[in-house]
Design a protein around this motif. Structure first.
Motif: not given
Length: 425
Positions: A398-424
RNA sequence: GAGCCUGUAGCUCAAUGGCAGAGCGCCACACUGUGGAUGUGGAUGUUGUGGGUUCGAAACCCAUCAGGCUCCCCA
């Protein structure tokens, strides 16, 4: 041989960016209308030409309407304005409607005029009317709706103001000058033209239509008297109400505002952009207490205004008040690493959509730089990648295109991580 | 409906009778597991359209279409 077919003269093509502006205006119009309890309605886009013959004036009907004969032989026209349809529909249900009626509408209109800046042959117009109330406070409500709209799109009082006058006040002033009733229209016309003519020519024109020199001097005194509203009980109440409604800074009295339409009977108003390149009214309206009776209904007081989308659209763009265009409604791109992993990308995107996140999948396994460039151009916030490593571990990059940071998460956790990035983001 | 101005690359504009150009954008590569920045290279096109004048027209003339400004009207 292909021949380029051009759009009809005076029409506009709405590419997504222009469509976003149109929707922006529509959204703000809806919000301002609903904030005051107005309900949306609409009328047919095609009407019998005779609907406009009664009250709209020859200019509008004979020269500015798209008229045609339908297959049944009836003369019809694309609607050039809404008020006659409103009057008909109100009159038809006058016995069952709950008054006062507060109705608004935003739809297409057509006028056969020469297109120029701020004017096209096909345009959208906001109409909003209050029927069944005849107080100055009702007039103030409509002006307040207009000011609320101007404020909501970011136009400050320095940039846009509503100028107000009153037909009755002007008539009493004309009477005091000894202007005979049959000359009122000519004098109104004269007032309307003042800002468009040289002072000398305007003076000459005034004398030409039969004013005496002393009447002309008196008229000039009236048009320069911005305290004149204090002599009108209606306007005194109107301005008190505008103060209470919290929009006083958007409104000023201006004796030079008369408006062209014949059917206005009391308060009239127009909004102007004070600093832009468009020297046209943003919106205009007023009180028309005789219209319903004139079209065969029971007498009914009414006040309303109209705003075209063209002028306000230009002003908003020039003022930099249009929200940045978002090229894609999806803020998440799922890349396709290679042919073998393509189906995993598709199923990941489906998981996101089921969780309520708009997601787009790159349509082919192109080089990753190309896919990321695409996401960047689309101003997306997040890019997801399932490569061989992620696939082996049941993960998603999962990569934030705004900050450039990228982390690997399990597929189950992807939705939550994406929501967090989109809020920020 | 009338008068005036404009039309050249996707965009903004040069070239005033003599080989149609620049900047931005676009595409490729540097960079076969990662966008923005940089560098290198590449493609921009029936000069709105149709006629005419000329050895030669993006330029001059006529017509036409589109856009802009003004009158008129209005949102």
């Amino acid at each position: 041989m292909s021949v380029k077919i051009q759009p009809v003269k005076g029409t506009r093509e709405f590419y997504p960016e222009q469509m976003a502006l149109r929707n922006f205006i529509n959204d703000k119009v809806r919000a301002a209308s609903q904030a005051f309890g107005y309900v949306e309605w609409d009328a047919p886009y095609i009407e019998p030409i005779s609907l406009y013959a009664a009250k709209s004036g020859e200019e509008l009907v004979k020269k500015q309407s798209f008229v045609f004969t339908d297959r049944g032989g009836d003369e019809v026209t694309l609607r050039p304005e809404l008020t006659p349809s409103l009057a008909r529909m109100i009159a038809a249900k006058q016995g069952e409607l709950t008054f006062p009626v507060r109705w608004w509408s935003f739809g297409p209109f057509w006028r056969y005029e020469s297109p120029q800046k701020g004017r096209s042959r096909e345009f959208f117009q906001w109409n909003i009317d209050l029927l069944g109330a005849d107080s100055p406070e009702a007039d103030a409500e409509l002006i307040s709706v207009a000011a609320t709209f101007l404020r909501s799109v970011g136009l400050t009082p320095e940039r846009a103001t509503v100028s107000v006058n009153n037909r009755k006040l002007m008539i009493s002033q004309f009477d005091a000058l000894g202007v005979p009733p049959e000359k009122r229209m000519d004098v109104s016309n004269l007032v309307d033209r003042r800002s468009k003519m040289d002072a000398d020519k305007w003076d000459a024109y005034a004398l030409e239509i039969g004013l005496t020199q002393s009447q002309l001097d008196g008229l000039k005194a009236i048009l320069g008297n911005y305290e004149l509203w204090k002599e009108s009980a209606e306007l005194v109440r109107l301005f008190a109400a505008l103060d209470a409604l919290g929009v006083k800074e958007y409104v000023k009295f201006d004796p030079n505002i008369v408006r062209g339409l014949l059917y206005y009977t009391g308060t009239v108003f127009e909004a102007f952009d004070m600093s832009g390149s468009v020297r046209r009214a943003i919106l205009g309206g007023g009180r028309y207490d005789n219209l319903l009776a004139d079209v065969g209904g029971q007498p009914l007081p009414a006040v309303g205004f109209a705003m075209g989308d063209v002028v306000i659209g230009i002003i908003l763009q020039e003022a930099g008040l249009v929200p940045e265009f978002q090229p894609s409604p999806a803020l998440v791109l799922v890349t396709v690493f290679d042919e073998n992993l393509r189906l995993q990308s598709l199923s990941l995107a489906t998981e996101l959509r089921r969780a309520g996140i708009n997601a787009m999948v790159y349509p082919e396994p192109a080089k990753l730089p190309k896919q990321f460039k695409f996401a960047d151009k689309m101003k997306m916030k997040v890019a997801l990648t399932i490569g061989p490593e992620e696939a082996a571990n049941g993960q998603v990059a999962v990569k934030s295109l705004r900050t450039g940071e990228q982390v690997n998460v399990t597929r189950d956790a992807a939705v939550e991580k994406i929501r967090e990035l989109m809020l920020n983001a």
